[in-house]
Design a protein around this motif. Sequence first.
Motif, PDB file in Angstrom:
ATOM      1  N   MET A  57      -1.236   9.010 -11.387  1.00  0.00           N
ATOM      2  CA  MET A  57      -1.044   7.581 -11.590  1.00  0.00           C
ATOM      3  C   MET A  57      -1.729   7.120 -12.876  1.00  0.00           C
ATOM      4  O   MET A  57      -2.847   7.544 -13.186  1.00  0.00           O
ATOM      5  N   GLU A  60      -3.675   2.145 -13.696  1.00  0.00           N
ATOM      6  CA  GLU A  60      -4.059   1.693 -12.358  1.00  0.00           C
ATOM      7  C   GLU A  60      -4.972   0.473 -12.422  1.00  0.00           C
ATOM      8  O   GLU A  60      -5.782   0.316 -13.333  1.00  0.00           O
ATOM      9  N   SER A  62      -7.074  -1.860  -9.294  1.00  0.00           N
ATOM     10  CA  SER A  62      -7.320  -2.053  -7.866  1.00  0.00           C
ATOM     11  C   SER A  62      -8.456  -3.044  -7.677  1.00  0.00           C
ATOM     12  O   SER A  62      -9.503  -2.933  -8.330  1.00  0.00           O
ATOM     13  N   HIS A  74      -3.663  -2.873  -5.165  1.00  0.00           N
ATOM     14  CA  HIS A  74      -3.726  -1.613  -5.914  1.00  0.00           C
ATOM     15  C   HIS A  74      -2.351  -1.338  -6.511  1.00  0.00           C
ATOM     16  O   HIS A  74      -1.368  -1.220  -5.786  1.00  0.00           O
ATOM     17  N   GLY A  76      -0.113   0.772  -9.857  1.00  0.00           N
ATOM     18  CA  GLY A  76      -0.133   1.872 -10.814  1.00  0.00           C
ATOM     19  C   GLY A  76       1.266   2.451 -10.929  1.00  0.00           C
ATOM     20  O   GLY A  76       2.143   2.185 -10.104  1.00  0.00           O
ATOM     21  N   ASP A  78       3.629   6.148 -12.312  1.00  0.00           N
ATOM     22  CA  ASP A  78       3.685   7.523 -12.794  1.00  0.00           C
ATOM     23  C   ASP A  78       5.080   7.750 -13.365  1.00  0.00           C
ATOM     24  O   ASP A  78       5.840   6.800 -13.579  1.00  0.00           O
ATOM     25  N   LEU A 128       0.673   0.380  -4.790  1.00  0.00           N
ATOM     26  CA  LEU A 128       0.075   1.593  -4.235  1.00  0.00           C
ATOM     27  C   LEU A 128      -0.714   1.270  -2.972  1.00  0.00           C
ATOM     28  O   LEU A 128      -1.628   2.006  -2.606  1.00  0.00           O
ATOM     29  N   ASP A 195      -4.235   1.806   1.741  1.00  0.00           N
ATOM     30  CA  ASP A 195      -4.107   2.393   0.414  1.00  0.00           C
ATOM     31  C   ASP A 195      -3.261   3.661   0.465  1.00  0.00           C
ATOM     32  O   ASP A 195      -3.580   4.609   1.173  1.00  0.00           O
ATOM     33  N   SER A 527      -5.213   9.728  -7.881  1.00  0.00           N
ATOM     34  CA  SER A 527      -5.605   8.396  -8.321  1.00  0.00           C
ATOM     35  C   SER A 527      -7.112   8.354  -8.528  1.00  0.00           C
ATOM     36  O   SER A 527      -7.878   8.947  -7.781  1.00  0.00           O
ATOM     37  N   TYR A 529      -8.754   5.836  -8.033  1.00  0.00           N
ATOM     38  CA  TYR A 529      -9.273   4.965  -6.995  1.00  0.00           C
ATOM     39  C   TYR A 529      -9.230   5.613  -5.620  1.00  0.00           C
ATOM     40  O   TYR A 529      -9.708   5.040  -4.651  1.00  0.00           O
TER      41      TYR A 529
END
Length: 625
Positions: A57, A60, A62, A74, A76, A78, A128, A195, A527, A529
């Motif tokens: 990701m 991002e 969050s 959250h 992000g 890709d 996300l 999440d 991630s 996060y």
Amino acid sequence: MLLIAILAIPLVGAIAVALMPRKDEQGARHMGMVFTLLTFFVSLALIAGFKISDPGMQFEFSVPWVRSLGINFHVGIDGISLWLVLLATLLGPIVMLSTYKAIDTRVKEFVASLLILEMAMIGALVSLDLFVFYVFWEIMLVPMYLMIGVWGHGAKIYAALKFVLYTLVGSLVMLVAIIYVYVSHGAATGFYTFDYMVLTQSVWGEQAQIFLFLAFAIAFAIKVPMFPLHTWLPDAHTQAPTAGSVILAGVLLKMGTYGFIRFAIPLFPYGAAVWAPYISGLAVIGIIYGALVAYAQKDAKKLVAYSSVSHLGFVMLGLMAMNEAGVTGSLYQMLNHGISTGGLFLAIGMLYERRHTHELDQFGGLWRRMPVFAGMFMIIMLSSAGLPGLNGFVGEFLILVGAFTHHQGVAGTDLPIFIWHSRLMAGIAAIGVVLGAVYLLHLYQKLMFGPITQPKNADLDDASWREILTFAPLIVLIFAMGIYPKPFLERMEPAVKLFLKEYKVKYKASEGYTGQQPKQLASLSRSKYALPALSAPRAGIVAKTTMAGGKAVSPKVPKIVRPKIVPPKVVRPKIVRPKVRPRGGAAPAPRTPRKRISPEDMRRIRRQMQQRGRPPGRGGRGGAG
């Protein structure tokens, strides 16, 4: 923060347009165009800052939203979601430009609805967090419902209600599954969260995955739409305004296919393997059924609507192949469908503005009166038919290669992804390509060739500069993506490879696991996060799955050694009594401790006292009688 800016710009634009005077219709159009263009130009920074070699990701952001429930805002992207976000931002100004003449009532409200819809689509693509995704997923329904029900025509209320009811039923089923995932994960780990990056580090039992994947799949299959859940689509497309049809075909339908590859398959790989044969079978049926029904249509807009059922069947077939060629081709075909089918709806909408009908019998011979329009329409039509050198060919070719050679991918790990006659299914799907060319050439022949039989067609104006400008970016992309697809594919491939690798690992970890609570995979994290490996779940197992020789290997579960709990030694403080001195006197002599007298000494003392004539004390036997 870049994704937050891309989300905020259309929302701010919708608020600004809503505050404008109702009579300033042209100002509302200009304001909408400014904000959609600004969103597109800001989104181009995603390409500039995207790291091709990074499959995880990127961009991002969050922040806790509802901390007590484990809900985080959250976002992000890709390589899987990058181009879909850009497709949504590109179609925004194109659709806005097409509404300058098509929408003439409640213009301010329409522009605000369009901007809110754009914000919701982008939000769903970058979310996300399952709760945040579901919020954006539901927000999309409201402006689309208004576009069909307020600015549509014909049986618009019926089409709008049918669209909402179908989508809402699927959404509620998915919501039940999301809540189950949230509660079961929290019960197993003690950490309650929505999440996505944390939840993908866990696997559920086989039976749980079968039902959870089905719940997600119902919601996404309705949105695609897949056969036989497609019946809402022709009505929605036919009764919607041109802008609504373009957005619906260009982006909204991709939410279903995107949901499969982003959420349903990664979270429930075993369930995906179980249901893949049935989904791929329905996809092939949809390819042939959609093509045949499209050819039978007498309404141009319905013909293109049924073509979406056929084209998106190819997308689902590629996803269920579960190899690099199939999944990459599906992602590419999502973009192709948004460009080519969106362009077809734009062209039919321009004809509707001139003739106020979609009936094929009302046209014919338009090439003579509208040569520029006919040329642009032909390019878009051939793109949708999959002509080599145009974008549609690349996506369909990759999908068919993936479906035909699936045994070289996932089947090498003995996953039950496809039924045994998958090559036959790929062959049948290839027939759908031929049928696609048949109904699209039939559409073009009915509209453009032959004599002019309707007097109204003799006075039609050719494409204006505004309409040419509307088609221009789509035509440029059709040639660019067909001739040189490398810039698009090279940003998808790393994320697709990681997606397939994690799928195999999680499938092996799920195979044979029948626990009621999910178990955690300590090695999966894409991630920054995502939390590190959580503590062992209450079931007592932490699955550490690794890759060895290209195969997923699950080592023996080590015996859990509980540490011996030794209570701390309690040391009581020594009490020191203070010494008391008499007034004015010296300190008293220390007390001599009393000595214990033994029984022998006691008898000796008694004899001595008897000899002296004294009683021996209490209980003694001497003395006077």
